[in-house]
Design a protein around this motif. Structure first.
Motif, PDB file in Angstrom:
ATOM      1  N   ASP A 135      35.594   2.308 -14.392  1.00  0.00           N
ATOM      2  CA  ASP A 135      36.201   1.748 -15.468  1.00  0.00           C
ATOM      3  C   ASP A 135      35.833   2.468 -16.798  1.00  0.00           C
ATOM      4  OD1 ASP A 135      37.555  -0.127 -13.915  1.00  0.00           O
ATOM      5  OD2 ASP A 135      36.046  -1.825 -14.389  1.00  0.00           O
ATOM      6  N   LEU A 136      36.879   3.187 -17.547  1.00  0.00           N
ATOM      7  CA  LEU A 136      36.472   4.176 -18.398  1.00  0.00           C
ATOM      8  C   LEU A 136      36.989   3.845 -19.825  1.00  0.00           C
ATOM      9  CD1 LEU A 136      34.286   6.786 -18.411  1.00  0.00           C
ATOM     10  CD2 LEU A 136      36.358   8.083 -18.075  1.00  0.00           C
ATOM     11  N   GLY A 137      36.402   4.249 -20.843  1.00  0.00           N
ATOM     12  CA  GLY A 137      36.797   4.374 -22.123  1.00  0.00           C
ATOM     13  C   GLY A 137      36.591   5.497 -22.726  1.00  0.00           C
ATOM     14  N   VAL A 138      37.436   6.026 -23.625  1.00  0.00           N
ATOM     15  CA  VAL A 138      37.116   7.626 -24.045  1.00  0.00           C
ATOM     16  C   VAL A 138      37.355   7.343 -25.680  1.00  0.00           C
ATOM     17  CG1 VAL A 138      38.027   9.999 -24.293  1.00  0.00           C
ATOM     18  CG2 VAL A 138      38.170   8.789 -21.895  1.00  0.00           C
ATOM     19  N   GLN A 139      36.507   8.052 -26.326  1.00  0.00           N
ATOM     20  CA  GLN A 139      36.276   8.385 -27.874  1.00  0.00           C
ATOM     21  C   GLN A 139      36.325   9.703 -28.084  1.00  0.00           C
ATOM     22  OE1 GLN A 139      34.946   5.366 -30.158  1.00  0.00           O
ATOM     23  NE2 GLN A 139      36.255   6.745 -31.389  1.00  0.00           N
ATOM     24  N   VAL A 140      37.346   9.813 -29.269  1.00  0.00           N
ATOM     25  CA  VAL A 140      37.861  11.324 -29.324  1.00  0.00           C
ATOM     26  C   VAL A 140      37.233  11.450 -30.973  1.00  0.00           C
ATOM     27  CG1 VAL A 140      39.288  13.169 -29.936  1.00  0.00           C
ATOM     28  CG2 VAL A 140      39.378  11.684 -27.788  1.00  0.00           C
ATOM     29  N   ARG A 141      36.308  12.213 -31.396  1.00  0.00           N
ATOM     30  CA  ARG A 141      36.254  12.299 -32.729  1.00  0.00           C
ATOM     31  C   ARG A 141      36.211  13.878 -33.106  1.00  0.00           C
ATOM     32  NH1 ARG A 141      31.891   8.893 -31.003  1.00  0.00           N
ATOM     33  NH2 ARG A 141      31.943   6.919 -32.134  1.00  0.00           N
ATOM     34  N   SER A 142      36.693  14.163 -34.354  1.00  0.00           N
ATOM     35  CA  SER A 142      36.829  15.695 -34.888  1.00  0.00           C
ATOM     36  C   SER A 142      36.271  15.964 -36.079  1.00  0.00           C
ATOM     37  CB  SER A 142      38.396  15.910 -35.026  1.00  0.00           C
ATOM     38  OG  SER A 142      39.042  15.344 -35.729  1.00  0.00           O
ATOM     39  N   ALA A 143      35.710  17.054 -36.231  1.00  0.00           N
ATOM     40  CA  ALA A 143      35.190  17.673 -37.499  1.00  0.00           C
ATOM     41  C   ALA A 143      35.844  18.789 -37.881  1.00  0.00           C
ATOM     42  CB  ALA A 143      33.482  17.767 -37.357  1.00  0.00           C
ATOM     43  N   GLY A 144      36.056  19.013 -39.135  1.00  0.00           N
ATOM     44  CA  GLY A 144      36.918  20.246 -39.696  1.00  0.00           C
ATOM     45  C   GLY A 144      38.358  19.540 -39.698  1.00  0.00           C
TER      46      GLY A 144
END
Length: 751
Positions: free
Chosen positions: A476-485
């Protein structure tokens, strides 16, 4: 054993069987009676609800009638007051006309005395007299100018809704750019001109934003200095040195919008090769796979003005296939009448013109982009992407919203079991690069470095990440996406297959922030879900699952409520339970009656929440994400690859909500209403949508737009769109605002 003993045992067995049959018959009779009593109670309850609803409607009509009478009385008084003032003005003018002869007679001796000779000399009194003569002349000239201005103003129309519309509609103005000699521009010249205008508008928007922020900063300092009499740094103290700087509290400044971008998912498929820098090659897709992109853009005012807008596609090399959707009209450039721009910006979307665009079999991620509007408001626009395949390893139905770039995004439940595929597509529509970090969380918490991936997404390109490399199989997976720039748009496609036969595909819903109250209307509950986990077997239907993730280390108390046709349901899953922070908790929902159910989840700390559901045969699956409260301008594009219906849920109060349906030509049908009871549900079926189309519509419904719900108390209305096919495939999409949200810039000043 003797024959007598055999007969006795046989008799005892028959007696036991007879008793069991009698008990079963009694239980059946009791169950039947209970069902009959329940049905009678439900009928009585529905009758009572109908009576209450009719009473509420009657009270609402009475209030509306009283309000209408009050307005009419107020208008009558205003007319009488205006007539009285007109009579007084006429009387004043009559008296002034009567007094003119007497004033002229009194002024005659003064004129004669002024004509007598006087001594002339260079005295200071003469100079002063000249000054006194010139000053009244200036005043008279100024007064004449003001009177002229007042006359011109009064001659202009004052009603915002009566402004002159530009000739023709958007269809006449669209792609209508021409040279000075009247000939159409060539494609290259037109694209170059559009890009020049786009750059000019972007620079103008940046200047407007900067000027607005600076003006607010200066105003904040001035107001703070005037209100804080004890601040020596603000007002200064004579004879004493002033403090070099003093901190002011942070404020949020409303920033004019600089346009919007909506990026859609790519055509789903299975990966063939994926490089370390995220360049993906797909395997050949099944011939039954079809896709559809659709977009809508509403005018910025009632004059039919549009900003520059276009749609294109992004791939791993850059932007391609750019096509103009609308061009900025003259009214959008600032020709709206003074005082009417605010009222027009707030006008309902159903009163404006709209542009609708669609295209089939778009493989690369399509995007819709709009330039800044003239008044700095957010454009009202949306885009949708649909996919359907009957055969092949990626079979099923997926309907996904095209979303704007964000700094942080969260996804639940990418499929990671054998035969599954979960691909994250990162799209960067800006000129500068973005550095993106992808982290994963499972039931044990953060997966650390093994579940983390960093990737650079160059400007105007896309990159991909295979989620299978971040997790163990079947977790059971959760995914976090963070961006810089630069911010990016993340789209996560997830599919599963048994061999070469696909068993479902979906665009997983994107979540940008955790919350404490989560409403998910219309979650489908399939047949064949065992009431208890002990009754599970290979033929049992997979139960729906409630997924929860609380960011951080703090745990949360969760309250779960499920509503059906007869109100809140009693379920086997506990109504109140706790979860740990920093983990993925998946809770089976058991004991629910089949059909569409409305689910409300409350947490005492902010959390991400979603519900996963699949069909009875396991041929497709989908995710329900929390839906935002409906307001004026909420709505969604309607899919064409399946039959859509909308499930509504009124939380906390009863009332009604109105909606209108738009066709592909931008025309709206008549207004429709849905009555809702408190904590009750409503459905807008595919037949309802068809009957709400304009009378002369040929291509069917394209967009649904809601008005502000009319509720009897404090509450809200939420909606989810469910799309189904004849094969039983389905997909869930939350209904959200079509108007862009206002943006604010945090400002902290030093003085």
């Amino acid at each position: 054993m003797s024959a007598k003993k055999v007969r006795v045992k046989k008799l005892i067995k028959e007696q036991r069987q007879a008793r069991r049959r009698a008990i079963r018959d009694q239980e059946r009779a009791a169950t039947l009676k209970a069902k009959q009593d329940a049905a009678a109670a439900r009928a009585e309850l529905k009758a009572e609800e109908q009576r209450l609803r009719m009473e509420q409607q009657q009270e609402r009509r009475q209030r509306q009638e009283q309000e209408r009478q009050r307005r009419e009385e107020q208008e009558r008084r205003q007319r009488e007051e205006q007539e009285r003032r007109q009579r007084e003005e006429q009387e004043r003018q009559r008296r002034a006309e009567e007094q003119k002869p007497a004033t002229a007679a009194k002024a005659a001796p003064a004129v004669e005395s002024a004509a007598e000779p006087v001594a002339v000399g260079p005295s200071p009194v003469d100079t002063g007299a000249d000054d006194q003569i010139e000053a009244p002349a200036d005043i008279e000239t100024s007064a004449s100018t003001e009177a002229s201005a007042v006359t011109e103003t009064s001659a202009a129309p004052s009603t915002p809704g009566k402004q002159k519309r530009p000739e023709g509609t958007w269809r006449d103005r669209r792609r209508g750019a021409r040279n000075n000699d009247g000939s159409p521009e060539s494609g290259a010249e037109h694209t170059t001109a559009l890009r020049r205008r786009r750059g000019t508008k972007s620079r103008t928007a940046a200047v407007v934003v900067t000027a607005g922020v600076l003006a607010t900063m200066i105003g904040s300092v001035a107001v703070d200095g005037l209100m804080d009499g004890r601040s020596e740094a603000a007002i200064g103290t004579p004879g004493e040195g002033q403090v070099a700087s003093a901190a002011l509290g942070a404020v949020s400044v409303a920033a004019p919008q600089a346009g919007q971008t909506f990026i859609c998912p790519p055509l789903p498929g299975q990966p063939d090769s994926l490089t370390t820098d995220g360049q993906l090659e797909y395997r050949d897709r099944d011939s039954s796979a079809v896709s559809r992109f659709s977009a809508v853009l509403f005018a910025t005012d009632l004059n039919g003005s549009f900003p520059d807008s276009w749609w294109a596609q992004l791939n791993q090399e850059g932007r391609v296939n750019e096509d103009v959707l609308t061009e900025a009209s003259s009214a959008d450039a600032g020709e709206i009448e003074e005082g009417g721009d605010t009222a027009q910006a707030e006008a309902p979307l159903t009163q404006r013109e709209a542009v609708y665009e669609s295209d089939l079999d778009v493989a690369r991620p399509p995007l819709l982009e709009t330039a800044a509007t003239a008044d700095g408001s957010a454009p009202a626009a949306a885009a949708l992407y649909e996919y359907e395949a009957e055969d092949g390893p990626v079979a099923g139905l997926a309907v996904g919203q095209c979303t704007a770039p964000e700094r942080s995004q969260w996804f639940f439940g990418p499929e990671t079991a054998a035969g599954s595929s979960s691909l994250l597509t990162l799209a960067n529509p800006f000129d500068r690069s973005a550095t993106v970090e992808i982290t994963s969380v499972d039931s044990d918490g953060d997966r650390g470095t093994t579940g983390t991936r960093s990737i650079v997404v160059p400007g105007q390109t896309t990159r991909s990440v295979n989620i299978a490399g971040l997790a163990s199989s079947g977790s059971d997976l959760g995914v976090q996406v963070r961006s810089a720039g630069a911010p990016v748009t993340a789209q996560l496609q997830s599919s599963r297959a048994s061999g070469l036969t696909g068993t479902g595909v979906e665009f997983l819903p994107q979540m940008t922030a955790p919350g404490t109250e989560h409403l998910m209307p219309g979650v489908p509950i399939p047949e064949g879900v065992p009431a208890s986990g002990d009754d599970d077997d290979e033929e049992s239907t997979t139960p729906p699952e409630l997924w929860i993730h609380v960011p951080g280390d703090q745990g949360a108390t969760v309250e779960l409520q499920v509503y059906g046709e007869d109100g809140q349901q009693v379920i086997e899953t506990p109504g109140v339970f706790t979860v740990n922070g920093g983990e993925i908790d998946a809770v089976n929902l058991r004991g629910l009656e089949p059909g569409a159910r409305d689910i409300r989840v409350r947490t005492d700390v902010p959390a991400y929440v979603g519900v996963r559901s699949e069909t009875e045969t396991g041929s497709d699956f989908s995710w329900a994400a929390p839906a935002t409260a409906l307001g004026e301008g909420s709505g969604t594009l309607l899919p064409q690859l399946g039959a859509p219906e909308l499930h509504l849920f009124a939380s906390g109060a009863s009332g009604s909500v109105a909606y209108r349906v738009m066709d592909v030509d931008g025309d709206f049908g008549p207004e429709q209403n849905v009555e809702l009871t408190g904590d009750g549900a409503g459905v807008i079926s595919a037949d309802d949508l068809a009957s709400a189309e304009p009378d002369d519509s040929e291509d069917g419904a394209a967009v649904i737009v809601f008005s502000e719900p009319q509720l009897d108390g404090e509450g809200s209305v939420h909606a989810t769109m469910s799309t189904t096919t004849d094969d039983g495939a389905f997909s869930l999409t939350p209904v959200s605002p079509l108007r862009g949200a206002a943006e604010y810039v945090p400002v902290r000043l030093l003085r």
